[in-house]
Design a protein around this motif. Structure first.
Motif, PDB file in Angstrom:
ATOM      1  N   ALA A 234       7.224 -11.832  19.187  1.00 35.80           N
ATOM      2  CA  ALA A 234       6.041 -11.020  19.496  1.00 35.80           C
ATOM      3  C   ALA A 234       6.073  -9.638  18.867  1.00 35.80           C
ATOM      4  O   ALA A 234       5.405  -8.718  19.330  1.00 35.80           O
ATOM      5  CB  ALA A 234       5.838 -10.909  21.009  1.00 35.80           C
ATOM      6  N   THR A 387       2.368 -10.917  10.786  1.00 33.89           N
ATOM      7  CA  THR A 387       2.582 -12.200  11.450  1.00 33.89           C
ATOM      8  C   THR A 387       3.651 -12.010  12.512  1.00 33.89           C
ATOM      9  O   THR A 387       4.587 -11.227  12.329  1.00 33.89           O
ATOM     10  CB  THR A 387       3.014 -13.267  10.430  1.00 33.89           C
ATOM     11  OG1 THR A 387       1.968 -13.451   9.470  1.00 33.89           O
ATOM     12  CG2 THR A 387       3.295 -14.595  11.098  1.00 33.89           C
ATOM     13  N   THR A 421      -0.796  -9.111  20.408  1.00 36.52           N
ATOM     14  CA  THR A 421      -0.899 -10.571  20.303  1.00 36.52           C
ATOM     15  C   THR A 421      -1.520 -11.144  21.561  1.00 36.52           C
ATOM     16  O   THR A 421      -2.443 -11.979  21.498  1.00 36.52           O
ATOM     17  CB  THR A 421       0.497 -11.182  20.081  1.00 36.52           C
ATOM     18  OG1 THR A 421       1.068 -10.626  18.896  1.00 36.52           O
ATOM     19  CG2 THR A 421       0.407 -12.688  19.955  1.00 36.52           C
ATOM     20  N   LEU A 443      -1.402 -12.690  13.354  1.00 37.35           N
ATOM     21  CA  LEU A 443      -2.017 -11.609  14.119  1.00 37.35           C
ATOM     22  C   LEU A 443      -2.863 -10.689  13.246  1.00 37.35           C
ATOM     23  O   LEU A 443      -4.006 -10.362  13.587  1.00 37.35           O
ATOM     24  CB  LEU A 443      -0.924 -10.808  14.834  1.00 37.35           C
ATOM     25  CG  LEU A 443      -1.398  -9.561  15.593  1.00 37.35           C
ATOM     26  CD1 LEU A 443      -2.358  -9.931  16.707  1.00 37.35           C
ATOM     27  CD2 LEU A 443      -0.199  -8.778  16.137  1.00 37.35           C
TER      28      LEU A 443
END
Length: 598
Positions: A234, A387, A421, A443
């Motif tokens: 994350a 990402t 996210t 993302l």
């Protein structure tokens, strides 16, 4: 294989390399290539200074590995000769093995007895001169290699060669020569234990027989363990914003040698596009589909590379739609100072400098006035956007839920950890129910698409291309000097629809109306550099473009014969063009609906 408690040692022919946090062990005699973690490297190096039995290994490493894992690793390391019996002379095993030419090796062999290798590694500092001429007997041996016969049978055919017989020890000369060809500094050759026909077609061969490894050397105990960019969850995975802002200094080299794009390969008129450029094709398709027309007043290009697409697109409007050209303004948004400079120079070359404005900035944030743009153009850029790595466990996704349902159960700790996210998943109801246990999430690309809706005027459009799939989760591209990721277009379409766009998903080849029957030169980065060096030695300049066989032979112009150049491959254009796979590229055509008249 290890018998009972027989001791083994680490092969002296093993060398290590690293790339994006991953360690690779390369065998300098056989050409085996294994990726591994630092723990497995420690397991190999435990055998370095003295022979070790399995009992010793288990006593030392048993707590580091799960049940059965240690025995499995030992079996693999022995199978691929990372661990060998003491006093083994590995080169002697080559006689019974099948030599396999490197898939992307460039050679010049005008006769049976003349052979020059051309090898220009793109990233390693241990390379020698770009060309290497070999003795006539070695040239004959290379030509005999068919991937089917063991070395001993090939050498039987040249055993009476005067040059080979003049060597003090002909057998040692052969083994030393071929081990040198396998060495990581060359990689002309690999060895297989069986004939290639036993594996089936080329795509079924073991990966090491097809691979190239232009990676940086890594020395255990000297160099620090590589940092794994994929380990944390994350958080952005090595976002390349700083890379583009600070490390891209030579734009032409960047797109010729590091990250070639389809728009760059087709920047000039090509027979594959029926004598049109990439920009011509895109402009025509956008005009035909109603995304470009009299309503277009302001065009924004995000990430303009070397400026060839902008010059081609504006040149197309100037030639075929002069009234539209006279009324339109064109803005380039780019993060890289070096690329902006190249773009300005490229546009000035075509007398278009006054037509374009430049903005510096990160496209993921895209701080532009609302409803200020009629058409956004973004070619092969969003794979560089942020990402993140996620897991089903982190998101609390169970088999019984749709994915989006589970988000409602997040506690405050989960929400804070997921940050942006989590906000995107909640806001747009993106279901990840079909995700594997671990996966990547685009993302930055999702934020970009969502933010564009307010930037585009009613009736305006967005054109975005990148490599990826409709329903497949992103895959990391680790062959570059920075990380990129493929795109899950299904997620982008979901978000685009949620914010209000009308969405169309198209294969890029269809927009380009490409000649699918054409074949083009297929290369890797290292092979292209090596091929360019060979051609330069004959006064020929090899550009990075989509060469058909006819175009390439015309380029050679009789100075070289195509049949004499080894390693040249022409493949169907939709499968491979230079180092790209055009069939993997898709496009989103997004349109913001008109506001109904009252």
């Amino acid at each position: 294989m290890r018998k009972s408690n027989e001791p083994f040692v680490a092969s002296p022919n093993l060398a290590y390399f690293q790339r994006h946090g991953q360690i690779y062990a390369y065998h300098n005699v056989f050409g085996y290539l294994l990726s591994m973690s630092p723990d497995v490297v420690s397991l190999i190096e435990f055998h370095r200074d003295q022979p070790r039995t399995e009992t010793e290994v288990i006593a030392h490493f048993g707590s580091r590995f799960e049940d059965g894992q240690l025995a499995e690793f030992l079996t693999i390391l022995e199978l691929y000769s990372a661990l060998i019996e003491p006093d083994s002379r590995e080169e002697s095993l080559l006689w019974a093995m099948v030599p396999v030419r490197g898939r992307w090796v460039v050679t010049h062999q005008p006769s049976d007895t003349e052979l020059t290798f051309w090898h220009v590694p793109t990233e390693r500092a241990d390379a020698g001169p770009p060309s290497e001429q070999v003795p006539p007997w070695a040239a004959r041996l290379w030509r005999l290699m068919d991937g089917e016969r063991a070395l001993k049978f090939l050498v039987d055919e040249i055993k009476d060669d005067p040059g080979l017989l003049s060597e003090p020890n002909p057998e040692d000369a052969v083994l030393n020569m071929l081990a040198g060809w396998v060495h990581s500094s060359r990689q002309y050759l690999r060895f297989s234990k069986v004939a290639l026909s036993r594996f089936g077609k080329e795509h079924q061969w073991p990966a090491y027989l097809k691979s190239t490894m232009p990676y940086a050397k890594w020395v255990p105990g000297v160099d620090p363990p590589p940092v794994d960019p994929f380990e944390q969850l994350a958080v952005p995975i090595a976002p390349p914003h700083a890379y583009y802002e600070n490390e891209v200094s030579d734009p032409e080299t960047q797109f010729r040698e590091v990250e070639t794009t389809l728009s760059y390969l087709f920047r000039d008129p090509s027979p594959i596009l029926y004598e049109r450029t990439y920009a011509d094709c895109i402009a025509t398709s956008l005009f035909t589909r109603g995304h470009l027309g009299a309503h277009t007043r302001h065009i924004l290009e995000v990430g303009a590379g070397t400026g060839d697409f902008a010059a081609g697109f504006l040149g197309h409007l100037q030639k075929f739609h002069p009234e539209l050209y006279s009324n339109v303004t064109y803005t380039i948004l780019d993060l890289s100072p070096a690329l902006r400079g190249a773009q300005a120079a490229r546009l000035a070359r075509d007398g278009l400098a006054d037509k374009v404005r430049f903005r510096e900035g990160n496209a993921e944030l895209i701080l532009l006035p609302q409803e200020s743009v009629d058409l956004v153009l973004c070619n092969e850029v969003i794979g560089d956007f942020t990402t993140v790595k996620l897991t089903r466990e982190l998101l609390g996704i169970t088999e019984d839920e749709s994915g989006a349902e589970s988000y409602q159960n997040w506690d405050e700790v989960q929400r804070q950890r997921l940050g942006e996210t989590g906000e995107m998943l909640l806001k747009y109801g993106i279901s990840l129910a079909d995700a594997p246990d671990e996966f990547y999430f685009n993302l930055g690309a999702i934020k970009f698409i969502a933010n564009l809706f307010n930037v585009v005027r009613p009736g305006g459009s967005v054109f975005v291309t990148e490599y990826g799939q409709l329903l497949s989760y992103p895959i990391a591209a680790t062959h570059l000097d920075h990380l990129e990721f493929s795109i899950h277009f299904g997620h982008l379409m979901k978000v685009a629809g949620e914010v209000g766009f009308l969405v169309d998903f198209v294969f890029l080849l269809d927009l380009l109306e490409m000649d699918r029957e054409a074949t083009t030169l297929a290369t890797t980065r290292t092979q292209f550099a090596s091929l360019r060096a060979l051609l330069e030695s004959y006064g020929i300049t090899l550009e990075k473009k989509a060469y058909t066989k006819d175009m390439f032979e015309e380029l050679l112009n009789g100075k070289l014969q195509l049949a004499d150049i080894g390693g040249i491959r022409f493949e169907p254009v939709d499968e491979r063009c230079m180092g790209l796979a055009p069939h993997e590229f898709k496009a989103l055509l997004l349109k913001r609906p008109e506001i109904p008249a009252e």
